[in-house]
Design a protein around this motif. Structure first.
Motif, short mmCIF file in Angstrom:
data_model
loop_
_atom_site.label_atom_id
_atom_site.label_comp_id
_atom_site.label_asym_id
_atom_site.label_seq_id
_atom_site.Cartn_x
_atom_site.Cartn_y
_atom_site.Cartn_z
N UNK A 83 149.98 54.94 45.17
CA UNK A 83 150.39 53.90 44.24
C UNK A 83 149.33 52.81 44.14
N UNK A 84 148.77 52.43 45.30
CA UNK A 84 147.73 51.39 45.33
C UNK A 84 146.56 51.87 46.20
N UNK A 85 145.64 52.68 45.65
CA UNK A 85 144.53 53.20 46.44
C UNK A 85 143.57 52.13 46.96
N UNK A 86 143.67 50.93 46.42
CA UNK A 86 142.78 49.86 46.84
C UNK A 86 143.19 49.24 48.18
N UNK A 87 144.40 49.53 48.65
CA UNK A 87 144.87 48.95 49.90
C UNK A 87 144.23 49.68 51.08
N UNK A 88 143.53 48.97 51.98
CA UNK A 88 142.89 49.64 53.12
C UNK A 88 143.91 50.13 54.14
N UNK A 89 143.46 51.02 54.99
CA UNK A 89 144.34 51.72 55.93
C UNK A 89 145.15 50.76 56.79
N UNK A 90 144.54 49.66 57.26
CA UNK A 90 145.24 48.79 58.21
C UNK A 90 146.39 48.02 57.55
N UNK A 91 146.40 47.95 56.20
CA UNK A 91 147.45 47.22 55.49
C UNK A 91 148.56 48.14 54.97
N UNK A 92 148.42 49.45 55.13
CA UNK A 92 149.42 50.36 54.59
C UNK A 92 150.81 50.21 55.24
N UNK A 93 150.90 49.95 56.56
CA UNK A 93 152.25 49.72 57.11
C UNK A 93 152.95 48.53 56.47
N UNK A 94 152.22 47.46 56.22
CA UNK A 94 152.81 46.30 55.55
C UNK A 94 153.20 46.64 54.11
N UNK A 95 152.36 47.43 53.45
CA UNK A 95 152.68 47.85 52.09
C UNK A 95 153.94 48.71 52.08
N UNK A 96 154.08 49.57 53.08
CA UNK A 96 155.27 50.41 53.18
C UNK A 96 156.53 49.54 53.28
#
Length: 311
Positions: free
Chosen positions: A272-285
């Motif tokens: 959905x948002x490929x610009x989000x880096x790996x370390x921020x994906x849990x927060x995005x979830x």
């Protein structure tokens, strides 16, 4: 299978503009890239690989075999490091991303220069038949075919053929490679294959002719089925539809595996948002999970859903 299997998650109606779910301010916060975060993750991954590889080489059999499994998994999951770096989100510095991507691809038997173009097309046309290159890979239709694919043997065959064709400049049919990239991709693959050859020559001269097989091919073969499990779960069973809220699966898994995978199990969030880096994906979830149609609580459950569709 288009069902949300995570308990206590309220699935909201799908918005007409999925990529406008997050506000500009929220997305800007999540999009922050960090050389420190990338270096810590990449060096940590290399440390797991180095320690387990050392134990595989030196420890008694009772400890060496478990070390081989961890070493093989860390080698195969270097794919995840390459994937993140190919998006140029692992580090804030583009050169660090490109250098780490090439090394990670070398270790996992992928080529980052090729993969970056291939994967860009996959993101642009996710789950669209005739346009998404990932849909050209065979999907399991029976338990026997599933076991064959999970073994990783077909992957090895495909990678040897693909690298060989590119190294020989046979690029017909690779529509996702723009002509302007051909020379760079060919050089990169040739350099990668020459690196493997150089390791064989040097190790043979040092009296270790089986070094590459013992400490790379065999461990990578041991770890490859885990990567097959991970990659097959990302889109298989999701609809062939352009909507990123329904065409990609997020799989909730244990922290050690999620860490070694650079948070790739949060795959719907990533698409959905490929610009989000790996370390921020849990927060995005945490912010996006009510919107996704396919979230599975673990890879066992995800693969049960996939197997349920076998004829």
């Amino acid at each position: 299978m288009l069902t949300n299997t995570t308990p206590a998650v309220e699935v909201r109606p799908l918005p007409r503009q999925p990529r406008q779910i997050l506000s500009a301010a929220a997305l800007a916060t999540l999009n922050q890239r960090s050389n420190w975060a990338g270096a810590r993750q990449f060096l940590g991954h290399l440390a797991v690989m180095s320690i387990s590889g050392y134990l595989w080489a030196t420890a008694p059999l009772g400890l060496a075999l478990p070390a081989l499994v961890i070493y093989g998994a860390s080698l195969a999951l270097m794919f995840c490091a390459m994937h993140e770096c190919c998006h140029r989100t692992a580090f804030a510095n583009p050169r660090l991303n490109d250098g780490a991507a090439w090394l990670a691809g070398l270790l996992s038997f992928y080529n980052s220069t090729f993969y970056r173009r291939y994967h860009k097309w996959h993101h642009r046309y996710t789950q669209i038949p005739g346009k998404d290159p990932e849909l050209e890979d065979d999907k399991p239709t029976s338990l026997s075919n599933y076991a064959w694919q999970m073994s990783g043997i077909s992957w090895w065959i495909g990678k040897v053929r693909s690298h060989s064709k590119v190294a020989l400049r046979q690029l017909d049919g690779l529509y996702y490679l723009p002509e302007s990239s051909h020379a760079e991709v060919v050089r990169s693959v040739q350099l990668q294959l020459l690196t493997y050859a150089a390791v064989v020559v040097v190790s043979t001269l040092l009296g270790q002719p089986w070094f590459l097989f013992t400490y790379w091919v065999l461990p990578l073969a041991v770890g490859q089925p885990l990567l097959r499990v991970v990659l097959l779960a990302e889109h298989t069973g999701c609809p062939n539809d352009a909507n990123p809220l329904i065409n990609t699966r997020t799989t909730l898994t244990l922290w050690p595996l999620r860490w070694l995978m650079w948070n790739m199990p949060y795959h719907a969030e990533h698409h959905l948002y490929p610009s989000i880096p790996f370390q921020a994906l849990p927060a995005a979830h945490g912010q996006l999970k009510p919107y996704f149609a396919c979230i599975d609580a673990g890879y066992v459950r995800a693969h049960r859903s996939i197997a349920a569709d076998f004829s």
